[in-house]
Design an enzyme around this catalytic site. Structure first.
Site, PDB file in Angstrom:
ATOM      1  N   ARG A 195      -8.824 -13.181  -1.073  1.00  8.34           N
ATOM      2  CA  ARG A 195      -9.741 -12.783  -1.902  1.00  8.34           C
ATOM      3  C   ARG A 195      -9.527 -13.325  -3.263  1.00  8.34           C
ATOM      4  O   ARG A 195     -10.252 -13.031  -4.183  1.00  8.34           O
ATOM      5  CB  ARG A 195      -9.497 -11.317  -2.128  1.00  8.34           C
ATOM      6  CG  ARG A 195      -9.821 -10.217  -0.876  1.00  8.34           C
ATOM      7  CD  ARG A 195      -9.756  -8.962  -1.121  1.00  8.34           C
ATOM      8  NE  ARG A 195     -10.355  -8.166   0.193  1.00  8.34           N
ATOM      9  CZ  ARG A 195     -11.611  -7.973   0.609  1.00  8.34           C
ATOM     10  NH1 ARG A 195     -12.327  -8.190  -0.248  1.00  8.34           N
ATOM     11  NH2 ARG A 195     -11.777  -7.318   1.581  1.00  8.34           N
ATOM     12  N   LYS A 233     -21.564 -13.909   4.865  1.00  9.87           N
ATOM     13  CA  LYS A 233     -20.436 -12.937   5.633  1.00  9.87           C
ATOM     14  C   LYS A 233     -20.381 -11.874   4.958  1.00  9.87           C
ATOM     15  O   LYS A 233     -20.146 -11.799   3.795  1.00  9.87           O
ATOM     16  CB  LYS A 233     -19.445 -13.886   5.731  1.00  9.87           C
ATOM     17  CG  LYS A 233     -18.324 -12.883   6.479  1.00  9.87           C
ATOM     18  CD  LYS A 233     -17.014 -12.778   5.694  1.00  9.87           C
ATOM     19  CE  LYS A 233     -17.037 -12.226   4.244  1.00  9.87           C
ATOM     20  NZ  LYS A 233     -15.858 -12.059   3.583  1.00  9.87           N
ATOM     21  N   THR A 234     -20.617 -10.748   5.459  1.00 11.16           N
ATOM     22  CA  THR A 234     -20.165  -9.419   5.103  1.00 11.16           C
ATOM     23  C   THR A 234     -20.550  -8.346   6.157  1.00 11.16           C
ATOM     24  O   THR A 234     -21.689  -8.111   6.495  1.00 11.16           O
ATOM     25  CB  THR A 234     -20.358  -8.938   4.032  1.00 11.16           C
ATOM     26  OG1 THR A 234     -20.095  -7.578   3.696  1.00 11.16           O
ATOM     27  CG2 THR A 234     -21.978  -9.249   3.387  1.00 11.16           C
ATOM     28  N   GLY A 243     -13.002 -10.106   2.933  1.00  7.72           N
ATOM     29  CA  GLY A 243     -12.713  -9.301   4.134  1.00  7.72           C
ATOM     30  C   GLY A 243     -13.253 -10.003   5.418  1.00  7.72           C
ATOM     31  O   GLY A 243     -14.182 -10.521   5.441  1.00  7.72           O
ATOM     32  N   ASP A 283     -20.054 -12.749  -3.784  1.00  9.27           N
ATOM     33  CA  ASP A 283     -19.206 -13.310  -4.786  1.00  9.27           C
ATOM     34  C   ASP A 283     -18.538 -14.706  -4.438  1.00  9.27           C
ATOM     35  O   ASP A 283     -18.474 -15.725  -5.103  1.00  9.27           O
ATOM     36  CB  ASP A 283     -18.003 -12.487  -5.122  1.00  9.27           C
ATOM     37  CG  ASP A 283     -18.361 -11.398  -6.186  1.00  9.27           C
ATOM     38  OD1 ASP A 283     -19.193 -11.375  -6.480  1.00  9.27           O
ATOM     39  OD2 ASP A 283     -17.411 -10.547  -6.391  1.00  9.27           O
ATOM     40  N   ASP A 339     -20.859  -5.367   5.254  1.00 10.87           N
ATOM     41  CA  ASP A 339     -21.519  -4.194   4.535  1.00 10.87           C
ATOM     42  C   ASP A 339     -22.951  -4.432   4.517  1.00 10.87           C
ATOM     43  O   ASP A 339     -23.637  -3.443   4.267  1.00 10.87           O
ATOM     44  CB  ASP A 339     -21.067  -4.413   3.055  1.00 10.87           C
ATOM     45  CG  ASP A 339     -19.702  -3.931   2.997  1.00 10.87           C
ATOM     46  OD1 ASP A 339     -19.068  -3.540   3.986  1.00 10.87           O
ATOM     47  OD2 ASP A 339     -19.015  -4.176   1.941  1.00 10.87           O
TER      48      ASP A 339
END
Lengths: 546, 546
Positions: free
Chosen positions: A143, A200-201, A79, A174, A203
């Protein structure tokens, strides 16, 4: 391009002092990091060539080193997160500084771009319009993972055909796990291509002892906090709505916790706490209802409720329900056809309820029909319920309503409950990166270039000391395998980088716990406002980490 | 308070040159503005004392005038709009400049605060924390109107008991109409209290030959454009979602048009155009479907669609359906009970469909069951469908889906349609006002003070020349009655200030029309980014008017 996009093109991210001298920088290997004790054997077996890499500090050496021109590939995985373009640009600028004949290739639309060798040579002209811009659109993302042996072979072919010295994988837990596997595979195949991951994220669940935060989290939190702060002020002004706001972040509630600390909503659910206390859905509904009743007794018919996207997977009974539904609705059973053949939504709901275990049936029956329908209809191709599409914000509104009605009839609640569901999601993934993320990403890209130049593989590019001014940030290299634990995936013990959940013993949660009963009844709303790029450092350089 | 809120407290709005010299400013009455020809008789009859007020220019006089201390009341009416606090503060600062013993009273929670004489004396200490802040929470707002003769009498009593020289009504078209009625009433009662309106609404539908724009519109458009720009960049990056974005603005599509011009989405519905061309719901669905199919043929399975909140009231068949439903579900009929007694949502839908006229039944049957349910369940106390609660963004998604499926089966569409509904709404109403709105509002409050000092009543405080730098803005006073036309309301001819719809012959719509087929297929998305308060004027001082 908007005037602000234009202005951001000319913004020059500051580099940490360490990275200003990359031509004379060298890595200083420390001790290898210990592997997760429980899983030492499995990790050693799966990563025989890369399990004992040392932690890498950086030191300033004497004079200019003998720097090679490098050919490097880069891929965006998963994402969007604000700042991705700047990682690539930091990488590019560093490679060119090292040797102007270095080359950078962007693999298109995620890891499958490596497998299929779809790439775009990245030049200054290509990169220029993306400096300090949001989105992942320069090379796209995807993804897919590199999983099968055939895919690994194809990846090897690709890096060989491009003669790559290095591959930089920008992604979440992941994807960084996948980077470690590629690094190991390339070592085993005696390929020269080094593999470096970049955290990276939005979240915020890719953080640990070594990685202070993943990039994108700062900007995303600020974008959401802007909206929530505005909405809270609206609640206080109109005095007639309860805003139930669902926030992105499925596996962990970092974003929700951060947003709560910045905006002081009346009610905040933290999924990790719900799970730790084994709360039932009905208990949560009761708790929310109670605060609404208390507020009504003070004449307040409005408020703000924050709900993390993934909450339902942390409510034990609901988790079990979803598991049963996923099992029932798998394409290999005949339930999906039978379900589709039912004449109405009501009939579909009846049909499925009949197949569930008693406890899951009770949970399914307790939720509003709209959400029941979403659980049945929003399925991915494997029949799995798409949790991110479940409108949890509506679930709680629809379950609180009858409770309040009951209390009203009993005479213990006098008030009006007018609720609005809101989702803060996609607008936080691709916005213009904050100065923090723009600079952090540029530094992460720079560090990745240095690690490749130094011949390191199976590492994550890291920059630490992030709560200090940029000049004092400290680059390092963190070996990937020691970040892993082992999870059961599709019935198989699989090493993966550990997701960081909200630490219920941590500083942030403690601060939140201390304040929340005050925030529940008194209106202590705070309005962070929009991200600022110019002006005093207190407005432009702060990060959500401090 | 957040650091940005703190910083904004110390921001000093610039005044137009004219308003820097308020102590020696005087009004220069021009010709009376003509009344709306069709309604001259009615307007003269209803506003015998105030129908022929002259337009007021301002002139700089010689030396300081004999300025009186004033007692003034102020009220916020209707939905929030960024900048409301600054109107009050501009008013306060001007009154105090005129005479430091002047007093300002804020009526609480809207016009009912005047009727009930609930007020708060506003002092520098009270006002200080609200300078340049969003929201209406300092004194609250409300949607009540002063309508009955008893309410007018109570209002008169209130202004007499406080010995008010003036009352400032900050609101939209209806609230300014109400201000005109109060002005007339006070004149008839020989009260000294002057009444001045201030044009507020994020919807942008309070504008005309004299009023260039209502306050709040600039900030709200920028807040929405920030989100939409981010989301569009996300669409282009992830390449897998269609975002259907509903935008606030029920009666007119100004916000949607403005947002489209700033972000360049693939598809934009403009309600006024839909009505002018008498489009059916099915035609709109076809048009959207067609663009999605064309994009798919170019390999694009993503996009951005903007939908104004009020669209369904502009689709003739839907408007008729809503009218019939409002009639059927009025509390004085027995349908509401019978409807509630139906055992399921499906049964409710059947029951109502049976009562509708053939054409409305066809329209009702054509829409998805979720939206059917919303039409039946989301009703206000008068049984009226709450249009703003209808999820039009989902309506279009759910209607486009089967069309695409049909085309897929026919072999003319190959693609995946994965759509996300989004609503840009409440976060735009109470955010920190842009520099434009902060300064515009401060000036509007200042002008209101001058108009009261000059003994004017039944006027709207106006500031013009807004596309020029602040120094060159031109204050004026616009008489309210000439802004009115007559509408049938509850079967009665009622004078009201005319709402401005999107002008399909205007410059903005022309620009949009010229570009939209290009935007439909090519991805020309633009990212305006967050509102900036510091930095170069090109980023901080621009308005959406230019």
């Amino acid at each position: 391009m908007s005037p602000l996009q234009e202005a951001r093109l000319h913004y020059q991210p500051q580099l940490p002092n360490f990275l200003k001298v990359i031509l004379s920088l060298r890595v200083a290997p420390q001790q290898p990091l210990p592997l997760s004790k429980e899983y030492v054997d499995l990790l050693q077996a799966q990563f025989p060539r890369s399990y004992s890499q040392p932690f890498l500090q950086f030191e300033v050496g004497n004079g200019v080193k003998n720097l090679k021109p490098l050919k490097v590939g880069v891929v965006l995985s998963g994402g969007q997160a604000p700042g991705g373009h700047n990682v690539i640009i930091g990488l590019f600028d560093a490679l060119k500084k090292m040797d102007s004949s270095s080359q950078l290739f962007g693999f298109l639309d995620g890891p499958k771009g490596i497998v299929d060798n779809k790439n775009k040579p990245l030049t200054e002209a290509v990169l220029a319009p993306y400096r300090n811009q949001g989105g992942f659109d320069m090379i796209g993302s995807g993804r897919d993972k590199i999983e099968t042996s055939q895919q690994f072979e194809s990846a090897a072919k690709t890096v060989q055909s491009l003669d790559l010295d290095g591959l930089v994988v920008i992604g979440g837990d992941d994807s960084n796990t996948n980077a470690a596997m590629l690094a190991e595979y390339f070592l085993q195949q005696n390929l020269k291509c080094r593999v470096i991951g970049v955290p990276k994220t939005i979240d915020g669940d890719l953080q640990n002892e070594f990685v202070e935060i993943s990039f994108g989290y700062d900007t995303a939190c600020k974008v959401y906090a802007e909206s929530i702060g505005n909405i809270a002020r609206d609640a206080l002004s109109a005095k007639k709505y309860y805003y139930f706001i669902k926030l992105m972040g499925r596996s962990a509630s970092h974003i929700t916790l951060e947003a709560a600390l910045q905006t002081h909503p009346n009610i905040t659910l933290i999924a990790e706490e719900v799970e730790a206390n084994k709360k039932t859905l009905q208990q949560l509904v009761q708790e929310i209802t109670e605060i609404i009743v208390q507020r009504a007794s003070k004449g307040k018919q409005y408020g703000v409720v924050l709900i993390p996207e993934g909450i339902i997977e942390f409510i034990p009974e609901f988790k079990e329900l979803i598991k049963e539904l996923n099992h029932l609705l798998a394409p290999e059973t005949d339930h999906p056809q039978k379900l589709d053949a039912q004449p109405s939504n009501d009939a579909k709901i009846q049909y499925i309820a009949a197949q569930l275990s008693p406890s899951s049936k009770a949970c399914f029956r307790s939720i509003p029909s709209e959400i029941q329908a979403q659980l049945l209809l929003e399925r991915d191709p494997h029949g799995n319920v798409q949790v991110s599409k479940i409108e949890t914000e509506r679930l709680f509104i629809d379950m609180v309503k009858p409770e309040l009605k009951r209390l009203q009839q009993a005479g213990t609640y006098k008030g009006k409950f007018n609720a609005q569901p809101i989702f803060c999601g996609y607008e936080g993934r691709s916005g213009l990166p904050s100065n923090f993320d723009a600079q952090y990403c540029y530094a992460l890209g720079t560090v990745a270039a240095i690690l490749i130049q130094e011949g390191m593989t199976g590492y994550m590019s890291c920059v630490r000391n992030l709560t200090q001014p940029v000049e004092q940030w400290v680059p390092c290299g963190v070996p990937l395998v020691p970040l892993m634990h082992v999870e059961q995936r599709n019935g198989k013990a699989t090493p993966v980088i550990r997701k960081a959940l909200v630490d219920l013993q941590g500083r942030k949660f403690a601060e939140f716990s201390k304040q929340r009963s005050n925030w529940a009844l008194n209106d202590e709303y705070c309005t962070p406002g929009p991200i600022q790029f110019c002006g005093p450092a207190s407005l432009t350089e702060s990060t959500v980490l401090t």
